[in-house]
Design a protein around this motif. Structure first.
Motif, PDB file in Angstrom:
ATOM      1  N   LEU A  82       0.839  -1.213   0.000  1.00  0.00           N
ATOM      2  CA  LEU A  82       0.000   0.000   0.000  1.00  0.00           C
ATOM      3  C   LEU A  82       0.871   1.258   0.000  1.00  0.00           C
ATOM      4  N   ALA A  83       0.192   2.402   0.120  1.00  0.00           N
ATOM      5  CA  ALA A  83       0.844   3.689  -0.157  1.00  0.00           C
ATOM      6  C   ALA A  83       1.725   4.171   0.993  1.00  0.00           C
ATOM      7  N   VAL A  84       2.689   5.006   0.645  1.00  0.00           N
ATOM      8  CA  VAL A  84       3.583   5.585   1.651  1.00  0.00           C
ATOM      9  C   VAL A  84       3.462   7.106   1.707  1.00  0.00           C
ATOM     10  N   ILE A  85       2.777   7.696   0.757  1.00  0.00           N
ATOM     11  CA  ILE A  85       2.658   9.152   0.735  1.00  0.00           C
ATOM     12  C   ILE A  85       1.259   9.520   0.232  1.00  0.00           C
ATOM     13  N   GLY A  86       0.763  10.672   0.722  1.00  0.00           N
ATOM     14  CA  GLY A  86      -0.581  11.101   0.327  1.00  0.00           C
ATOM     15  C   GLY A  86      -1.674  10.373   1.102  1.00  0.00           C
ATOM     16  N   THR A  87      -1.286   9.584   2.087  1.00  0.00           N
ATOM     17  CA  THR A  87      -2.245   8.779   2.852  1.00  0.00           C
ATOM     18  C   THR A  87      -2.814   9.592   4.012  1.00  0.00           C
ATOM     19  N   SER A  88      -3.754   8.996   4.719  1.00  0.00           N
ATOM     20  CA  SER A  88      -4.291   9.609   5.939  1.00  0.00           C
ATOM     21  C   SER A  88      -4.475   8.514   6.985  1.00  0.00           C
ATOM     22  N   GLY A 200       2.317   3.132  -7.437  1.00  0.00           N
ATOM     23  CA  GLY A 200       2.453   2.154  -6.361  1.00  0.00           C
ATOM     24  C   GLY A 200       2.794   2.745  -5.010  1.00  0.00           C
ATOM     25  N   VAL A 201       2.944   4.057  -4.927  1.00  0.00           N
ATOM     26  CA  VAL A 201       3.368   4.661  -3.661  1.00  0.00           C
ATOM     27  C   VAL A 201       2.319   5.564  -3.035  1.00  0.00           C
ATOM     28  N   ALA A 202       1.225   5.838  -3.755  1.00  0.00           N
ATOM     29  CA  ALA A 202       0.284   6.868  -3.296  1.00  0.00           C
ATOM     30  C   ALA A 202      -1.132   6.537  -3.778  1.00  0.00           C
ATOM     31  N   PRO A 203      -2.126   7.239  -3.275  1.00  0.00           N
ATOM     32  CA  PRO A 203      -3.498   7.000  -3.738  1.00  0.00           C
ATOM     33  C   PRO A 203      -3.767   7.556  -5.135  1.00  0.00           C
ATOM     34  N   LYS A 204      -2.772   8.101  -5.764  1.00  0.00           N
ATOM     35  CA  LYS A 204      -2.874   8.628  -7.123  1.00  0.00           C
ATOM     36  C   LYS A 204      -1.481   8.600  -7.727  1.00  0.00           C
ATOM     37  N   PRO A 205      -1.356   8.761  -9.038  1.00  0.00           N
ATOM     38  CA  PRO A 205       0.003   8.856  -9.577  1.00  0.00           C
ATOM     39  C   PRO A 205       0.700  10.044  -8.926  1.00  0.00           C
ATOM     40  N   TRP A 206       1.959   9.838  -8.549  1.00  0.00           N
ATOM     41  CA  TRP A 206       2.622  10.827  -7.681  1.00  0.00           C
ATOM     42  C   TRP A 206       3.771  11.502  -8.423  1.00  0.00           C
ATOM     43  N   ARG A 207       3.530  12.714  -8.837  1.00  0.00           N
ATOM     44  CA  ARG A 207       4.558  13.466  -9.553  1.00  0.00           C
ATOM     45  C   ARG A 207       5.615  13.977  -8.566  1.00  0.00           C
ATOM     46  N   LEU A 208       6.866  13.838  -8.939  1.00  0.00           N
ATOM     47  CA  LEU A 208       7.974  14.246  -8.063  1.00  0.00           C
ATOM     48  C   LEU A 208       8.418  15.662  -8.433  1.00  0.00           C
ATOM     49  N   LEU A 233       9.914  13.087  -1.590  1.00  0.00           N
ATOM     50  CA  LEU A 233       9.099  12.161  -0.793  1.00  0.00           C
ATOM     51  C   LEU A 233       9.195  12.474   0.707  1.00  0.00           C
ATOM     52  N   ALA A 234       9.609  13.693   1.014  1.00  0.00           N
ATOM     53  CA  ALA A 234       9.856  14.038   2.425  1.00  0.00           C
ATOM     54  C   ALA A 234       8.599  13.938   3.284  1.00  0.00           C
TER      55      ALA A 234
END
Ligand SMILES: Cc1cc2nc3c(=O)[nH]c(=O)nc-3n(C[C@H](O)[C@H](O)[C@H](O)COP(=O)(O)OP(=O)(O)OC[C@H]3O[C@@H](n4cnc5c(N)ncnc54)[C@H](O)[C@@H]3O)c2cc1C
Ligand code: SF4
Length: 265
Positions: A82-88, A200-208, A233-234
């Motif tokens: 599951l996600a590592v960023i953008g989560t709650s 694969g890291v967030a609830p949406k595609p995650w632009r860096l 990804l801080a």
């Protein structure tokens, strides 16, 4: 270029214009699901597919996305994928679409028709909502909205692009971490333009976005690229069993940027 919302995934991946101008899109589609599923899956359906979180599909366990207010079984349970960023606190699900990731790198715009015939558009970056306190509301679409197409702006002239997916099996597996990268190298080997989007890291595609700003105009080493990725990804909030995704993402970005720079004519 306009892609119809009902275009099947297998047709999209074979389209000559897509393969030539947007190769990361073709690669992402071919990296998804199986050959059989791709003959049926559509562009809109792929973008709007729901999470693969195991508790969402298991009706005997709490899941705020399936049953608001019931809790999130994944936080203390199985959350490796599951996600590592953008989560709650309410939801840590990741978005499973491969196609969405290069669409984010190419700044695609989603075209929508309301039931009354009114048409509107939304940038792919804003299509999916972060979970916050309402994880069951996954997109900005209203009931009855129909995705009629996805518009791709012209790709950056002279840029190379790719999609790379890290997964547990070579086929028929969702991304652990994936990356769509678009890169153009200028005079002296400096990066002129770079776009990086993770899956694969967030609830949406995650632009860096932050990494892109740090890398443009530089001739980065692998460590520079890793550091820029980590900066972007801080705000990550990894859980015990998926914290490895941060290092994996940094390594993936470094490897792909290195390969694309090496492949520049
Ligand atoms: C076993 C398995 C493995 C898979 N692996 C991957 C993978 O690795 N990578 C990947 O990216 N995908 C994967 N998928 C997803 C697959 O590629 C399909 O995209 C997904 O199943 C959605 O199917 P569909 O396109 O037929 O959409 P549907 O199931 O028909 O629709 C999905 C949702 O979108 C809505 N919808 C569909 N079209 C529109 C529209 N035009 N406007 C508004 N709403 C719409 C539907 O109402 C529904 O809510 C996998 C699926 C399966 C079953
Ligand atoms: S991560 Fe989201 S989808 Fe998974 S159990 Fe928690 S609330 Fe449900």
């Amino acid at each position: 270029m306009l892609i119809g919302g009902a275009v099947r995934n297998y047709r999209l991946a074979r389209d000559e214009g897509i393969c030539r101008r947007y190769p990361a899109v073709a690669r992402a589609v071919l990296a998804g699901a199986s050959g059989q599923i791709r003959t049926q899956a559509t562009v809109a359906g792929n973008l709007l597919q729901r999470t693969r979180c195991p508790y969402f599909q298991n009706t005997t366990t709490p899941c705020n996305k399936r049953e608001p207010g019931s809790g999130c079984a994944a936080v203390a349970g199985v959350h490796r994928d599951l996600a590592v960023i953008g989560t709650s606190d309410a939801c840590v699900a990741s978005h499973p679409s491969d196609l969405a990731v290069p669409l984010a790198a190419y700044d695609a715009v989603v075209e929508v028709r309301r039931p009354d015939g009114a048409e509107w558009t939304v940038p792919i970056h804003d299509l999916h909502r972060l979970p916050g306190d309402t994880p069951w509301i996954e997109t900005v679409l209203e009931p009855g909205d129909l995705v009629t197409g996805v518009r791709l702006p012209p790709p950056p002239a002279g840029a190379l692009a790719t999609y790379r997916k890290v997964r547990d099996r070579w086929s028929y597996a969702f991304a652990v971490v994936s990356l769509a990268a678009v890169l153009r190298v200028g005079a002296g080997g400096r990066i002129d333009e770079i776009r990086l989007a993770l899956g694969g890291v967030a609830p949406k595609p995650w632009r860096l976005w932050a990494a892109e700003r740090l890398l443009v105009g530089t001739r980065p080493s692998d460590d520079d690229v890793r550091a820029a990725t980590m900066t972007a990804l801080a705000d990550a909030r990894p859980l015990p069993d998926n914290a490895f995704k941060l290092d994996l993402a940094a390594d993936l970005v470094a490897a792909v940027v290195r390969d694309l720079r090496g492949a520049q004519p």
